[in-house]
Design an enzyme around this catalytic site. Structure first.
Site, PDB file in Angstrom:
ATOM      1  N   SER A 130      52.316  84.762  31.950  1.00  0.00           N
ATOM      2  CA  SER A 130      50.988  83.805  32.130  1.00  0.00           C
ATOM      3  C   SER A 130      50.559  84.100  33.410  1.00  0.00           C
ATOM      4  CB  SER A 130      51.286  82.306  31.568  1.00  0.00           C
ATOM      5  OG  SER A 130      49.859  81.960  31.444  1.00  0.00           O
ATOM      6  N   HIS A 155      51.450  82.353  22.792  1.00  0.00           N
ATOM      7  CA  HIS A 155      51.844  82.188  24.324  1.00  0.00           C
ATOM      8  C   HIS A 155      52.936  82.336  24.590  1.00  0.00           C
ATOM      9  CE1 HIS A 155      50.025  82.603  28.096  1.00  0.00           C
ATOM     10  NE2 HIS A 155      50.350  81.674  28.489  1.00  0.00           N
ATOM     11  N   ASP A 198      48.258  84.550  20.585  1.00  0.00           N
ATOM     12  CA  ASP A 198      48.218  84.134  22.124  1.00  0.00           C
ATOM     13  C   ASP A 198      46.825  83.770  22.708  1.00  0.00           C
ATOM     14  OD1 ASP A 198      48.886  84.549  24.947  1.00  0.00           O
ATOM     15  OD2 ASP A 198      50.418  85.967  24.569  1.00  0.00           O
TER      16      ASP A 198
END
Length: 302
Positions: free
Chosen positions: A113, A281, A254
């Site tokens: 991320s 995610h 995601d």
């Protein structure tokens, strides 16, 4: 049995000295190239990344985890102005940590991320000669692309949910329980689809709630409302500078949809891309076996 040690690295910023907490699982001098894993947020402590110790268990790869400045067990700086919190600050912290533990000449890097944004920036802009493999997991190549995809995902939710989010964001009441419950509806579909969330993820989000300074300053009140200093961030133009073999990963559900990751696989010269079905995610929790086989095989490819 894995040997895990923890310590803190002194990190100087101007005339001030801060502490970066880190842990090492495995032997950095075993002859196996170590992997440094960068957590997301920014400002979400490392606990949710502990699944990456599977790489030590299954592949004997030493794994370094750390809490970036402003969160977890590293120095908290609630009083610092927004100008303090920059991508350069965190790249400098990463360089300092690599030097402190003595692996600047031979290491792999994995960022999740925001950690992938940081890792790609570090690879593209700092050109670290010791970086042998780069893994960018569930990350956008630019925040405008991230906002475009999260807006499309949010549009699939009931109008009541979207209205609740809008009302509290406009009123500046994003710390209200009603807002947080509406946010969680999104998170349970697009951040982690496991029910309940693993304890490690819960611990990281608890850490974020206890000190959201970095997250609120650089990102905003939620994953899909970006009003912080990262709002215009993009690494797209610099991606051709990355020379290390690169693996790009995202999940079917995601937040970092294919549009977000496309520039990585198209503009990094030696990039491979994998989208994990059924995952969102956090594929290292949702599709753990497939994810770590993919990563482990990539890291062992040369």
């Amino acid at each position: 049995m894995a040997t895990t040690t923890t310590d803190k690295a002194q990190f100087k910023v101007g005339d001030e000295t801060f502490q970066t907490w880190y842990q090492v699982t495995g032997d950095l001098h075993s002859g196996k190239r170590p992997l440094v894993a960068l957590h997301g947020g920014p400002g979400v402590p490392h606990s949710y990344m502990l699944a990456h110790l599977d790489l030590y268990t299954s592949y004997n790869i030493p794994v370094v985890l750390y809490d970036q400045l402003g969160c977890g067990k590293s120095t908290h700086l609630r009083e610092k102005p927004k100008e303090f919190w920059t991508v350069d600050l965190f790249m400098n912290e990463l360089s300092n940590l690599l030097d402190h533990i003595g692996i600047t000449e031979d290491f792999d890097l994995l960022g999740h991320s925001w950690g992938g944004m940081l890792a790609s920036s570090y690879a593209a802009l700092r050109h670290p000669p010791g970086l042998k493999h780069l893994i960018i997991a569930d990350s956008p190549a630019s925040m405008p692309l991230w906002e475009e995809t999260t807006a499309a995902l949010l549009a699939e939710f009931p109008e009541e949910t979207r209205e609740t989010l809008r009302r509290h964001e406009e009123a500046g009441t994003t710390d209200s329980q009603e807002y947080q419950e509406a946010v969680m509806e999104f998170y349970k579909k697009h951040v982690c689809r496991l029910e309940p969330w693993p304890q490690e993820i819960q611990e990281s989000f608890k850490g974020l709630s206890e000190d959201p300074t970095v997250y609120h300053t650089m990102n905003g009140p939620s994953e899909f409302t970006v009003v912080g200093s990262l709002k215009t961030w993009s690494i797209i133009d610099a991606l051709p500078n990355i020379k290390s073999p690169t693996l790009v990963i995202n999940g079917e559900h995601d937040e970092a949809q294919e549009l977000c990751v496309r520039p990585f696989r198209e503009r990094i010269p030696n990039a491979k891309w994998a989208e994990l079905r059924g995952c969102s995610h956090m594929p290292f929790w949702e599709g753990r076996e497939e994810y770590f086989q993919l990563v482990g095989d990539f890291l062992g490819s040369g």
